[in-house]
Design a protein around this motif. Structure first.
Motif, PDB file in Angstrom:
ATOM      1  N   MET A   1       0.761  -1.359   0.048  1.00 17.30           N
ATOM      2  CA  MET A   1       0.007  -0.114  -0.517  1.00 17.30           C
ATOM      3  C   MET A   1       0.724   1.255  -0.507  1.00 17.30           C
ATOM      4  N   ALA A   2       0.974   2.329  -0.523  1.00 13.36           N
ATOM      5  CA  ALA A   2       1.489   3.255  -0.776  1.00 13.36           C
ATOM      6  C   ALA A   2       0.711   4.296  -0.128  1.00 13.36           C
ATOM      7  N   ARG A   3       1.721   4.781   0.321  1.00 13.54           N
ATOM      8  CA  ARG A   3       1.901   6.073   1.045  1.00 13.54           C
ATOM      9  C   ARG A   3       1.956   7.459   1.238  1.00 13.54           C
ATOM     10  N   LEU A   4       0.419   8.652   1.504  1.00 18.55           N
ATOM     11  CA  LEU A   4       0.519   9.494   1.393  1.00 18.55           C
ATOM     12  C   LEU A   4       0.998  10.558   1.769  1.00 18.55           C
ATOM     13  N   VAL A   5       2.104  11.143   1.326  1.00 15.70           N
ATOM     14  CA  VAL A   5       2.515  12.565   1.369  1.00 15.70           C
ATOM     15  C   VAL A   5       2.001  13.452   1.224  1.00 15.70           C
ATOM     16  N   LEU A   6       2.060  14.322   2.607  1.00 13.68           N
ATOM     17  CA  LEU A   6       1.608  16.239   1.996  1.00 13.68           C
ATOM     18  C   LEU A   6       2.617  16.683   2.021  1.00 13.68           C
ATOM     19  N   TRP A   7       2.782  17.372   1.007  1.00  9.27           N
ATOM     20  CA  TRP A   7       4.362  18.570   0.681  1.00  9.27           C
ATOM     21  C   TRP A   7       4.228  19.308   0.238  1.00  9.27           C
ATOM     22  N   ASP A   8       4.324  20.665   1.167  1.00 11.61           N
ATOM     23  CA  ASP A   8       3.942  22.066   1.119  1.00 11.61           C
ATOM     24  C   ASP A   8       4.714  22.860   1.501  1.00 11.61           C
ATOM     25  N   MET A   9       4.952  24.225   1.225  1.00 12.83           N
ATOM     26  CA  MET A   9       5.594  25.397   1.605  1.00 12.83           C
ATOM     27  C   MET A   9       5.170  26.109   2.944  1.00 12.83           C
ATOM     28  N   MET A  10       5.264  26.131   3.559  1.00 14.37           N
ATOM     29  CA  MET A  10       4.016  27.173   4.668  1.00 14.37           C
ATOM     30  C   MET A  10       4.877  28.646   5.337  1.00 14.37           C
ATOM     31  N   THR A  11       4.571  29.338   5.739  1.00 11.30           N
ATOM     32  CA  THR A  11       5.059  30.152   6.283  1.00 11.30           C
ATOM     33  C   THR A  11       4.762  30.351   7.796  1.00 11.30           C
ATOM     34  N   LEU A  12       5.483  30.515   8.802  1.00 14.41           N
ATOM     35  CA  LEU A  12       5.810  30.543  10.242  1.00 14.41           C
ATOM     36  C   LEU A  12       4.316  30.969  10.536  1.00 14.41           C
ATOM     37  N   ASP A  13       3.722  31.478  10.370  1.00 14.77           N
ATOM     38  CA  ASP A  13       2.192  31.550  11.156  1.00 14.77           C
ATOM     39  C   ASP A  13       1.313  30.489  10.352  1.00 14.77           C
ATOM     40  N   GLY A  14       1.352  30.111   9.704  1.00 17.23           N
ATOM     41  CA  GLY A  14       0.933  28.836   9.221  1.00 17.23           C
ATOM     42  C   GLY A  14      -0.058  29.132   7.787  1.00 17.23           C
ATOM     43  N   MET A  15       0.512  29.734   7.287  1.00 19.43           N
ATOM     44  CA  MET A  15      -0.310  30.613   5.667  1.00 19.43           C
ATOM     45  C   MET A  15       0.900  29.530   4.592  1.00 19.43           C
ATOM     46  N   VAL A  16      -0.303  28.702   3.968  1.00 18.84           N
ATOM     47  CA  VAL A  16       0.544  28.260   2.504  1.00 18.84           C
ATOM     48  C   VAL A  16       0.413  28.919   1.324  1.00 18.84           C
ATOM     49  N   ALA A  17      -0.712  29.769   1.666  1.00 22.92           N
ATOM     50  CA  ALA A  17      -0.679  31.443   0.389  1.00 22.92           C
ATOM     51  C   ALA A  17      -1.368  32.311   0.767  1.00 22.92           C
ATOM     52  N   GLY A  18      -0.760  33.365   0.290  1.00 26.18           N
ATOM     53  CA  GLY A  18      -1.173  35.115   1.329  1.00 26.18           C
ATOM     54  C   GLY A  18      -2.112  35.326   0.518  1.00 26.18           C
ATOM     55  N   ALA A  19      -2.589  36.364   0.580  1.00 21.87           N
ATOM     56  CA  ALA A  19      -3.979  37.045   0.412  1.00 21.87           C
ATOM     57  C   ALA A  19      -4.148  37.317  -0.535  1.00 21.87           C
ATOM     58  N   GLY A  20      -5.048  36.589  -1.702  1.00 21.65           N
ATOM     59  CA  GLY A  20      -5.632  36.245  -3.120  1.00 21.65           C
ATOM     60  C   GLY A  20      -5.213  35.387  -3.496  1.00 21.65           C
ATOM     61  N   GLY A  21      -4.666  33.876  -2.418  1.00 23.81           N
ATOM     62  CA  GLY A  21      -3.672  33.277  -3.500  1.00 23.81           C
ATOM     63  C   GLY A  21      -1.725  33.251  -3.716  1.00 23.81           C
ATOM     64  N   ASP A  22      -1.540  34.427  -2.945  1.00 23.56           N
ATOM     65  CA  ASP A  22       0.030  34.673  -3.930  1.00 23.56           C
ATOM     66  C   ASP A  22       0.974  33.926  -3.088  1.00 23.56           C
ATOM     67  N   LEU A  23       1.296  33.721  -4.101  1.00 26.74           N
ATOM     68  CA  LEU A  23       2.801  32.730  -3.761  1.00 26.74           C
ATOM     69  C   LEU A  23       4.129  33.550  -4.038  1.00 26.74           C
ATOM     70  N   SER A  24       3.970  34.399  -4.869  1.00 26.97           N
ATOM     71  CA  SER A  24       5.178  34.951  -4.820  1.00 26.97           C
ATOM     72  C   SER A  24       6.531  34.334  -3.288  1.00 26.97           C
ATOM     73  N   TRP A  25       6.333  34.778  -2.090  1.00 24.01           N
ATOM     74  CA  TRP A  25       7.317  34.369  -1.198  1.00 24.01           C
ATOM     75  C   TRP A  25       8.020  32.778  -1.363  1.00 24.01           C
ATOM     76  N   HIS A  26       7.279  32.351  -2.200  1.00 26.25           N
ATOM     77  CA  HIS A  26       7.874  30.714  -2.979  1.00 26.25           C
ATOM     78  C   HIS A  26       9.824  31.459  -3.235  1.00 26.25           C
ATOM     79  N   GLU A  27       9.288  32.614  -4.000  1.00 28.32           N
ATOM     80  CA  GLU A  27      10.463  32.417  -4.960  1.00 28.32           C
ATOM     81  C   GLU A  27      11.701  33.086  -4.050  1.00 28.32           C
ATOM     82  N   GLU A  28      11.338  33.648  -2.818  1.00 23.11           N
ATOM     83  CA  GLU A  28      12.149  34.459  -2.112  1.00 23.11           C
ATOM     84  C   GLU A  28      13.296  33.380  -1.559  1.00 23.11           C
ATOM     85  N   VAL A  29      12.914  31.722  -1.310  1.00 23.98           N
ATOM     86  CA  VAL A  29      13.811  31.050  -0.598  1.00 23.98           C
ATOM     87  C   VAL A  29      13.587  29.735  -1.639  1.00 23.98           C
ATOM     88  N   TRP A  30      13.007  30.065  -3.261  1.00 29.06           N
ATOM     89  CA  TRP A  30      14.178  29.150  -4.130  1.00 29.06           C
ATOM     90  C   TRP A  30      15.023  29.312  -4.379  1.00 29.06           C
TER      91      TRP A  30
END
Length: 189
Positions: A1-30
């Motif tokens: 049986m396969a395992r299901l892994v949740l993979w996500d980038m999250m901010t320190l305050d627990g957000m996966v997207a900013g207001a309006g779905g903003d993900l530009s902050w991902h680029e700061e650390v990529w």
């Protein structure tokens, strides 16, 4: 049986997207370190799961890209939970039916390699409620957004056990948790 892994980038305050779905902050650390980590973990994947919003973002990006990750993303089976979409244009993408949690369970029983859920906080909430996620692999970005879309929804209580952590030069810390009482897994490094 396969395992299901949740993979996500999250901010320190627990957000996966900013207001309006903003993900530009991902680029700061990529960078090379996070890219190498991504390539390594993709070798474990037998399929990817997305909610509709994440699918739209990925399907709008990867088909026009080139390189090792793009080739992988375009070839691997992709499974999408959506109440709005009736067809998918991205190669090897499949819609999950009206009961996506039942179909994810079926996929886990039929897939040999791990399944990865990318982003998709709303879909993740459904899978969390049905105890279908075997590992939470989260890249914590050293950023506080002050609002946006949280990874964990209010009312979702669970106890997790840390199985690995790794700090990157960018300030990102990758943590790996399993549900408390879950089986131990090997470290990636």
């Amino acid at each position: 049986m396969a395992r299901l892994v949740l993979w996500d980038m999250m901010t320190l305050d627990g957000m996966v997207a900013g207001a309006g779905g903003d993900l530009s902050w991902h680029e700061e650390v990529w960078g090379p370190e996070l890219e190498q980590f991504s390539q390594t973990q993709l070798q474990e994947a037998g399929g990817l799961l997305f909610g509709r919003v994440t699918y739209d973002l990925m399907a709008g990006y990867w088909p026009t890209q080139q390189g090792v990750i793009a080739e992988f993303m375009n070839a691997i089976p992709k499974y999408v939970a959506s109440r709005k979409l009736s067809e998918l244009a991205w190669s090897n993408a499949h819609l999950l039916g009206q009961q996506p949690e039942a179909e994810v369970y079926r996929l886990k029983t039929e897939t040999v390699k791990q399944l990865f859920l990318f982003g998709s906080a709303d879909f993740a909430a459904t899978l969390i409620a049905h105890d279908l996620i075997d590992e939470y692999r989260i890249a914590i970005n050293p950023r506080v957004l002050g609002g946006g879309a949280p990874l964990f929804k209010p009312g979702q209580a669970m106890k997790l056990r840390l199985i690995d952590s790794r700090a990157l030069a960018s300030g990102v810390v990758i943590v790996r948790y399993v549900p408390a009482g879950g089986e131990s897994v090997l470290r990636l490094h």
